[in-house]
Design a protein around this motif. Structure first.
Motif, PDB file in Angstrom:
ATOM      1  N   ARG A  78      47.985 -12.540  79.996  1.00 46.03           N
ATOM      2  CA  ARG A  78      47.403 -11.315  79.442  1.00 46.03           C
ATOM      3  C   ARG A  78      47.274 -10.249  80.523  1.00 46.03           C
ATOM      4  O   ARG A  78      47.529  -9.064  80.272  1.00 46.03           O
ATOM      5  CB  ARG A  78      46.030 -11.610  78.832  1.00 46.03           C
ATOM      6  CG  ARG A  78      46.108 -12.407  77.546  1.00 46.03           C
ATOM      7  CD  ARG A  78      44.829 -12.273  76.734  1.00 46.03           C
ATOM      8  NE  ARG A  78      43.643 -12.704  77.479  1.00 46.03           N
ATOM      9  CZ  ARG A  78      42.410 -12.683  76.973  1.00 46.03           C
ATOM     10  NH1 ARG A  78      42.216 -12.243  75.739  1.00 46.03           N
ATOM     11  NH2 ARG A  78      41.385 -13.079  77.688  1.00 46.03           N
ATOM     12  N   ASN A  79      46.888 -10.670  81.719  1.00 42.51           N
ATOM     13  CA  ASN A  79      46.800  -9.701  82.821  1.00 42.51           C
ATOM     14  C   ASN A  79      48.178  -9.139  83.166  1.00 42.51           C
ATOM     15  O   ASN A  79      48.326  -7.934  83.415  1.00 42.51           O
ATOM     16  CB  ASN A  79      46.179 -10.358  84.057  1.00 42.51           C
ATOM     17  CG  ASN A  79      44.720 -10.694  83.848  1.00 42.51           C
ATOM     18  OD1 ASN A  79      44.055 -10.086  83.007  1.00 42.51           O
ATOM     19  ND2 ASN A  79      44.213 -11.665  84.586  1.00 42.51           N
ATOM     20  N   GLU A  80      49.191 -10.035  83.158  1.00 48.01           N
ATOM     21  CA  GLU A  80      50.551  -9.565  83.449  1.00 48.01           C
ATOM     22  C   GLU A  80      51.032  -8.604  82.366  1.00 48.01           C
ATOM     23  O   GLU A  80      51.645  -7.576  82.666  1.00 48.01           O
ATOM     24  CB  GLU A  80      51.503 -10.767  83.557  1.00 48.01           C
ATOM     25  CG  GLU A  80      51.277 -11.639  84.773  1.00 48.01           C
ATOM     26  CD  GLU A  80      52.149 -12.872  84.745  1.00 48.01           C
ATOM     27  OE1 GLU A  80      52.876 -13.071  83.736  1.00 48.01           O
ATOM     28  OE2 GLU A  80      52.105 -13.661  85.723  1.00 48.01           O
ATOM     29  N   GLN A  81      50.746  -8.963  81.096  1.00 49.37           N
ATOM     30  CA  GLN A  81      51.179  -8.086  80.003  1.00 49.37           C
ATOM     31  C   GLN A  81      50.483  -6.737  80.066  1.00 49.37           C
ATOM     32  O   GLN A  81      51.088  -5.692  79.824  1.00 49.37           O
ATOM     33  CB  GLN A  81      50.917  -8.759  78.654  1.00 49.37           C
ATOM     34  CG  GLN A  81      51.941  -9.802  78.267  1.00 49.37           C
ATOM     35  CD  GLN A  81      51.883 -10.133  76.780  1.00 49.37           C
ATOM     36  OE1 GLN A  81      50.908  -9.843  76.105  1.00 49.37           O
ATOM     37  NE2 GLN A  81      52.926 -10.754  76.273  1.00 49.37           N
ATOM     38  N   GLU A  82      49.201  -6.739  80.375  1.00 52.40           N
ATOM     39  CA  GLU A  82      48.480  -5.477  80.473  1.00 52.40           C
ATOM     40  C   GLU A  82      49.035  -4.634  81.618  1.00 52.40           C
ATOM     41  O   GLU A  82      49.181  -3.413  81.489  1.00 52.40           O
ATOM     42  CB  GLU A  82      46.985  -5.751  80.692  1.00 52.40           C
ATOM     43  CG  GLU A  82      46.128  -4.506  80.719  1.00 52.40           C
ATOM     44  CD  GLU A  82      46.252  -3.676  79.459  1.00 52.40           C
ATOM     45  OE1 GLU A  82      46.205  -2.431  79.565  1.00 52.40           O
ATOM     46  OE2 GLU A  82      46.402  -4.262  78.375  1.00 52.40           O
TER      47      GLU A  82
ATOM     48  N   VAL B  63      54.810   0.254  81.738  1.00 53.05           N
ATOM     49  CA  VAL B  63      55.734   0.783  80.734  1.00 53.05           C
ATOM     50  C   VAL B  63      55.246   2.127  80.215  1.00 53.05           C
ATOM     51  O   VAL B  63      56.034   3.066  80.021  1.00 53.05           O
ATOM     52  CB  VAL B  63      55.902  -0.224  79.583  1.00 53.05           C
ATOM     53  CG1 VAL B  63      56.596   0.418  78.395  1.00 53.05           C
ATOM     54  CG2 VAL B  63      56.690  -1.444  80.049  1.00 53.05           C
ATOM     55  N   ARG B  64      53.914   2.208  79.966  1.00 50.28           N
ATOM     56  CA  ARG B  64      53.377   3.478  79.484  1.00 50.28           C
ATOM     57  C   ARG B  64      53.607   4.587  80.500  1.00 50.28           C
ATOM     58  O   ARG B  64      54.031   5.695  80.139  1.00 50.28           O
ATOM     59  CB  ARG B  64      51.876   3.338  79.193  1.00 50.28           C
ATOM     60  CG  ARG B  64      51.557   2.579  77.914  1.00 50.28           C
ATOM     61  CD  ARG B  64      50.107   2.790  77.516  1.00 50.28           C
ATOM     62  NE  ARG B  64      49.198   2.284  78.541  1.00 50.28           N
ATOM     63  CZ  ARG B  64      48.676   1.070  78.539  1.00 50.28           C
ATOM     64  NH1 ARG B  64      48.986   0.227  77.574  1.00 50.28           N
ATOM     65  NH2 ARG B  64      47.853   0.686  79.492  1.00 50.28           N
ATOM     66  N   TYR B  65      53.343   4.273  81.752  1.00 52.93           N
ATOM     67  CA  TYR B  65      53.537   5.288  82.787  1.00 52.93           C
ATOM     68  C   TYR B  65      55.007   5.654  82.914  1.00 52.93           C
ATOM     69  O   TYR B  65      55.372   6.831  82.936  1.00 52.93           O
ATOM     70  CB  TYR B  65      53.009   4.768  84.129  1.00 52.93           C
ATOM     71  CG  TYR B  65      53.372   5.650  85.299  1.00 52.93           C
ATOM     72  CD1 TYR B  65      52.711   6.851  85.517  1.00 52.93           C
ATOM     73  CD2 TYR B  65      54.389   5.272  86.176  1.00 52.93           C
ATOM     74  CE1 TYR B  65      53.055   7.668  86.584  1.00 52.93           C
ATOM     75  CE2 TYR B  65      54.739   6.082  87.237  1.00 52.93           C
ATOM     76  CZ  TYR B  65      54.061   7.277  87.443  1.00 52.93           C
ATOM     77  OH  TYR B  65      54.415   8.076  88.497  1.00 52.93           O
ATOM     78  N   ARG B  66      55.859   4.629  82.956  1.00 52.78           N
ATOM     79  CA  ARG B  66      57.288   4.914  83.100  1.00 52.78           C
ATOM     80  C   ARG B  66      57.827   5.607  81.865  1.00 52.78           C
ATOM     81  O   ARG B  66      58.681   6.483  81.957  1.00 52.78           O
ATOM     82  CB  ARG B  66      58.047   3.613  83.358  1.00 52.78           C
ATOM     83  CG  ARG B  66      59.545   3.794  83.558  1.00 52.78           C
ATOM     84  CD  ARG B  66      60.149   2.622  84.270  1.00 52.78           C
ATOM     85  NE  ARG B  66      59.652   2.514  85.620  1.00 52.78           N
ATOM     86  CZ  ARG B  66      60.132   3.210  86.650  1.00 52.78           C
ATOM     87  NH1 ARG B  66      61.099   4.077  86.456  1.00 52.78           N
ATOM     88  NH2 ARG B  66      59.646   3.055  87.844  1.00 52.78           N
TER      89      ARG B  66
ATOM     90  N   LEU C 173      56.178   7.642  79.966  1.00 51.56           N
ATOM     91  CA  LEU C 173      55.776   9.041  80.063  1.00 51.56           C
ATOM     92  C   LEU C 173      56.742   9.832  80.925  1.00 51.56           C
ATOM     93  O   LEU C 173      57.104  10.968  80.616  1.00 51.56           O
ATOM     94  CB  LEU C 173      54.356   9.142  80.634  1.00 51.56           C
ATOM     95  CG  LEU C 173      53.199   8.764  79.697  1.00 51.56           C
ATOM     96  CD1 LEU C 173      51.887   8.775  80.458  1.00 51.56           C
ATOM     97  CD2 LEU C 173      53.136   9.716  78.523  1.00 51.56           C
ATOM     98  N   VAL C 174      57.164   9.199  82.022  1.00 51.71           N
ATOM     99  CA  VAL C 174      58.060   9.891  82.952  1.00 51.71           C
ATOM    100  C   VAL C 174      59.482   9.919  82.419  1.00 51.71           C
ATOM    101  O   VAL C 174      60.153  10.957  82.415  1.00 51.71           O
ATOM    102  CB  VAL C 174      58.012   9.216  84.346  1.00 51.71           C
ATOM    103  CG1 VAL C 174      59.039   9.837  85.282  1.00 51.71           C
ATOM    104  CG2 VAL C 174      56.614   9.335  84.938  1.00 51.71           C
ATOM    105  N   GLN C 175      59.951   8.755  81.935  1.00 51.05           N
ATOM    106  CA  GLN C 175      61.357   8.658  81.550  1.00 51.05           C
ATOM    107  C   GLN C 175      61.665   9.389  80.245  1.00 51.05           C
ATOM    108  O   GLN C 175      62.776   9.864  80.059  1.00 51.05           O
ATOM    109  CB  GLN C 175      61.760   7.177  81.412  1.00 51.05           C
ATOM    110  CG  GLN C 175      61.701   6.407  82.720  1.00 51.05           C
ATOM    111  CD  GLN C 175      62.684   6.934  83.740  1.00 51.05           C
ATOM    112  OE1 GLN C 175      63.839   7.203  83.429  1.00 51.05           O
ATOM    113  NE2 GLN C 175      62.240   7.085  84.983  1.00 51.05           N
ATOM    114  N   THR C 176      60.699   9.453  79.338  1.00 54.95           N
ATOM    115  CA  THR C 176      60.959  10.101  78.056  1.00 54.95           C
ATOM    116  C   THR C 176      60.416  11.516  77.995  1.00 54.95           C
ATOM    117  O   THR C 176      60.516  12.162  76.954  1.00 54.95           O
ATOM    118  CB  THR C 176      60.345   9.280  76.908  1.00 54.95           C
ATOM    119  OG1 THR C 176      58.919   9.225  77.077  1.00 54.95           O
ATOM    120  CG2 THR C 176      60.907   7.873  76.875  1.00 54.95           C
ATOM    121  N   ALA C 177      59.825  11.989  79.080  1.00 52.60           N
ATOM    122  CA  ALA C 177      59.289  13.344  79.080  1.00 52.60           C
ATOM    123  C   ALA C 177      60.409  14.348  78.877  1.00 52.60           C
ATOM    124  O   ALA C 177      61.528  14.172  79.358  1.00 52.60           O
ATOM    125  CB  ALA C 177      58.558  13.611  80.399  1.00 52.60           C
TER     126      ALA C 177
END
Length: 857
Positions: A349-353, A359-362, A364-368
């Protein structure tokens, strides 16, 4: 066959072959115990005894037969007291003798098995081939050691290690013996150790928790009956209990819900394993420990999932059948599994979080949609996102990372210097505008915002920035300003044309009366005709101004664009002359648009005439039609076009072309590049007005010396084209005797219309505004027709009609206006009509008679 086998030394090839054979027969790979040396089968082994002492005291010593009997008893006691089960069978594998441990382990009495074939009571039916192989080996005098399973009297299977060999008498096998050792505990430990190891292995290999949970289910099912298996997880933040993994024969996975008082919650509260039967569950409910919402299963086993002594979930097994029961050993095994599982789930769960956060950060950057980059102050890109790569016109990050921002990206190097200076002074920047160069050399305008960053793997002075491409916005702003200017000019032109129409109405009307009353040979007749011609030309100019201001009357119908171009082609060829080559390229099934066919022909005619004038020495002129769909793929140009399907008409020439300054003004009324006296400057402004009033767009592309292309976008409609109907024949008589209420604020126009209608026999009641008209109507019994201007002080024409229709529903109306747009702010019904100023007196008479209907004699 068996699991492990030891026999007399053989070749490696034979051992491998037998290993494969065992695997095929057992359905699982056998493991071999290293072979131990054995004595040749042809020799017999002699048990060593201490020699007898011959002393006087032994004068009466036992005879040889007595000694042998004593030794037999020794061996029999040794046989019976062996901690391992022993059995001896004859050469036909019928039981000769068994020891007490054999009877205890397998649950048979000596009477039940003596004289019986060994295969009949302890052999597992699935291992018949294994038994045959053992008998064959023993028949050849071989010794074997193997691990396998045997059946007890109660039907249960136990794991055993069997050591068997022939008993040789006089060099021949006389019987066979077997030593059994119960290895169930060792096997269970091995299986459990293997399971725990595999759980740890799956925890590191699984990509998500669902895969991991499915793998755990499979492993637990090997240890015990886990047909009904679920994992419960409690989220402390939301206080919801959910079942991310749930496999059950009778129930579906429950939805996440708040903690209640069920069995699962009991395990979470106590933090202890629970093996519960249906009866125990009822007792617990009576004590108030739990509250059941559904009938409990036959057995329910759960162990908590703990991290740092905190229970965050539970591992649950259910049994709905009395044939499948859990025991304390199952609870112990499941507890060991839960310890491994809890640690793995927590880590997973820690790894997934962490992965989700990355993924959320990337993402945001990759799909911006904005370009995001990190760069050093010495002029190197360190990292770029896809939007920046696309913005600069490159295809890969490596290409952009190789660029020097100041030299290769910034059109003005001094702008980069100002950017760095701003960064050093304030530690960041906000809304810094600069011009960048794309890969193809085209410029773009960007707005940059960023801040200073520090990282352990990069330069100490670095800049993280967001670059927004505002080129389209700047183009749109320019286009909007141009549209505003055209709208302002259009309003001015429309207002002038409207007022001018009233003046022309009087001039042309009274000129028409003069011409009607003067004989052709009269000296003033020619002068009156000159006045009429001048009035007609002035009317044409006002129509063009109204077209530009989008206030002319259009008869919108579903029109076939290709048919219009095809019909006009015959008229255009003589018009452009022989030195201009005309070609048409019409896309098949291009569709229809809603437009005024006559005005559409005017648009094409004006553009073709302009193209001809741009090619004084001849050239090529082409007309193309196409069906397109406008969406975001069209890029930066014409961004204000509403998305959807369109029909385009492109008219291209190879003429002189235009510079950007000229293109910015070509749609303005009275702007012309032609010589004085050769153009009014209203041709393209008329095109602009007609196209805009039809809901379309018009664009120009041109360069000096490279010709010009006008492209018109008309909205495509999915409707059948209207058939061109015959013009209705004029009524034979335009006179009448009906009562007409005339409402017109312009006195000269009102007087002209009143005189015209009165001379044709109508009774005319006139009013200068809406309120006066209402007063007249109130005092008049019968009014057959109301003729009203649209724009008047006080009540407008529409407001006047609405009030009149309350008292006189169905009254017939004829609107007059120089603005078609104003006349149609409300839809016209069957009793209403419209006549646009300026109009001839004959057309007025015909329209009045048309609205009233045929005159009654």
């Amino acid at each position: 066959m068996g699991g492990r086998v030891t026999r007399a030394p053989q070749s490696k090839e034979l051992v491998r072959a037998q290993n494969l054979r065992q695997a095929l027969e057992r359905g699982a790979p056998p493991t071999f115990i290293p072979p131990t040396p054995s004595t040749p089968v042809a020799q017999t082994s002699t048990l060593s005894w201490a020699p007898e002492q011959k002393t006087p005291a032994h004068k009466n010593s036992k005879t040889s037969s007595e000694t042998l009997e004593l030794r037999r008893q020794y061996l029999e006691q040794l046989f019976q007291s062996s901690p391992d089960p022993l059995i001896v069978v004859d050469t036909s594998f019928h039981t000769l003798c068994v020891n007490q441990e054999f009877q205890r382990i397998f649950g048979y009495s000596a009477a039940q098995i003596l004289g019986q074939p060994i295969d009949s009571f302890i052999l597992v039916p699935e291992r018949a081939a294994e038994s045959q192989w053992i008998q064959q080996c023993l028949g050849r005098g071989e010794r074997l050691t193997l691990e396998t399973q045997r059946r007890c009297q109660n039907g249960t299977l136990i794991d055993v290690s069997i050591s068997c060999a022939p008993l040789i008498i006089n060099g021949n096998p006389a019987a066979f013996y077997a030593v059994y050792r119960d290895i169930s505990d060792r096997k269970r430990s091995e299986v459990l150790s293997s399971a725990l190891y595999r759980i740890a292995e799956k925890a590191s290999a699984a990509q998500d928790l669902q895969q991991f949970f499915a793998a755990i289910h499979s492993i637990v099912d090997e240890l015990m009956c886990a047909r009904n298996f679920s994992i419960a997880i409690h989220d402390a933040e939301s206080n919801l209990l959910s079942f991310p993994y749930f496999v059950d024969e009778k129930q579906s996975a429950p939805a996440p819900e708040k903690l209640a008082s069920g069995l699962t919650e009991y395990v979470l509260r106590t933090g202890e394993p629970l093996l519960c039967t249906a009866e125990l569950a009822q007792q617990m409910q009576k004590r108030g420990d739990i509250k059941l919402t559904t009938p409990p299963p036959s057995q329910w086993l759960a162990v908590p999932l703990k991290v740092n002594s905190h229970a965050f979930g539970a591992l649950i097994l259910k049994s709905y059948s009395s044939n499948s029961q859990f025991g304390e050993r199952d609870k112990e095994i499941l507890t060991l599994v839960s310890q491994q599982l809890a640690a793995a789930i927590d880590r997973k769960r820690n790894e997934q979080e962490l992965r989700r956060s990355e993924v959320r950060y990337r993402s945001l950057v990759q799909t911006a949609v904005y370009g995001i980059y990190r760069a050093s102050l010495d002029g190197r890109f360190l990292d770029v996102n896809p939007a920046l790569i696309e913005m600069l016109g490159y295809t890969s990050a490596l290409e952009v990372l190789a660029l020097h921002p100041q030299k290769d990206v910034f059109l003005d190097p001094s702008a980069y210097a100002r950017l760095v200076e701003e960064f050093r002074r304030t530690g960041g920047m906000d809304g810094f505008e600069a011009r960048w160069r794309r890969k193809d050399g085209s410029p773009i305008t960007v707005r940059i915002s960023g801040r200073a960053v520090a990282s352990s793997d990069g330069p100490s002075d670095a800049l993280e920035a967001i670059a927004e491409d505002i080129t389209a916005r700047r183009v749109l702003e320019d286009q909007f300003r141009q549209a505003q200017k055209m709208e302002a000019v259009g309003r001015l032109a429309g207002g002038i044309a409207h007022d001018f129409n009233n003046l022309l109405m009087v001039i042309s009307g009274y000129t028409e009366i003069l011409l009607d009353q003067l004989a052709p040979e009269h000296s003033l007749h020619a002068k009156a005709e000159s006045i009429q011609q001048a009035s007609d030309r002035a009317s044409a100019l006002t129509r063009q101004l109204l077209a530009f201001s989008r206030k002319q009357h259009l008869e919108l119908k579903v029109t076939d664009i290709n048919a219009i171009v095809t019909n006009m082609e015959r008229l255009l060829r003589p018009l452009i002359g022989e030195d201009v080559e005309l070609t048409t390229h019409l896309e098949s099934a291009v569709g229809c648009t809603r437009a005024d066919a006559g005005q559409l022909e005017q648009v094409i005619m004006n553009l073709v005439v302009n193209a001809k004038d741009a090619m004084p020495n001849g050239g090529k002129l082409s007309i193309r039609t196409a069906a397109i769909t406008v969406d975001d793929s069209q890029g930066h140009e014409n961004t204000f076009i509403k998305h959807g399907p369109y029909i385009t008409i492109s008219i291209s020439d190879t003429g002189e072309g235009m510079d950007r300054e000229t293109q910015a003004r070509i749609f303005e009324p009275f702007f012309t590049t032609k010589e004085k006296g050769k153009g009014t400057g209203l041709g393209l402004s008329t095109v602009y007005g007609i196209v805009k009033q039809s809901g379309g767009y018009v664009f120009v592309q041109s360069e000096p010396g490279h010709g010009t292309t006008f492209t018109i976008y008309f909205p495509r409609v999915d409707e059948p084209c209207d058939a061109v109907g015959a013009t209705p024949a004029s009524l034979a008589h335009s006179a009448g005797s009906e009562t007409i209420l005339l409402v017109e604020d312009e006195e000269s126009v009102r007087q002209l219309v009143r005189e015209t209608l009165a001379t044709r026999g109508y009774r005319v009641l006139e009013a200068s505004n809406g309120n006066a008209a209402l007063a007249l109507a109130a005092s008049t019994d019968t009014i057959h027709l109301v003729i009203t201007d649209v724009v008047m002080p006080g009540l407008s024409g529409h407001e006047l009609v609405q009030q009149l229709m309350q008292a006189r529903p169905g009254i017939k109306i004829l609107y007059l206006s120089g603005y078609a747009e104003e006349a149609f702010t409300a839809p016209l019904n069957a009793h209403q009509a419209f006549l646009q100023k300026p109009f001839t007196l004959q057309s007025l008479s015909r329209k009045v008679r048309e609205v009233l209907g045929p005159a009654v004699n």
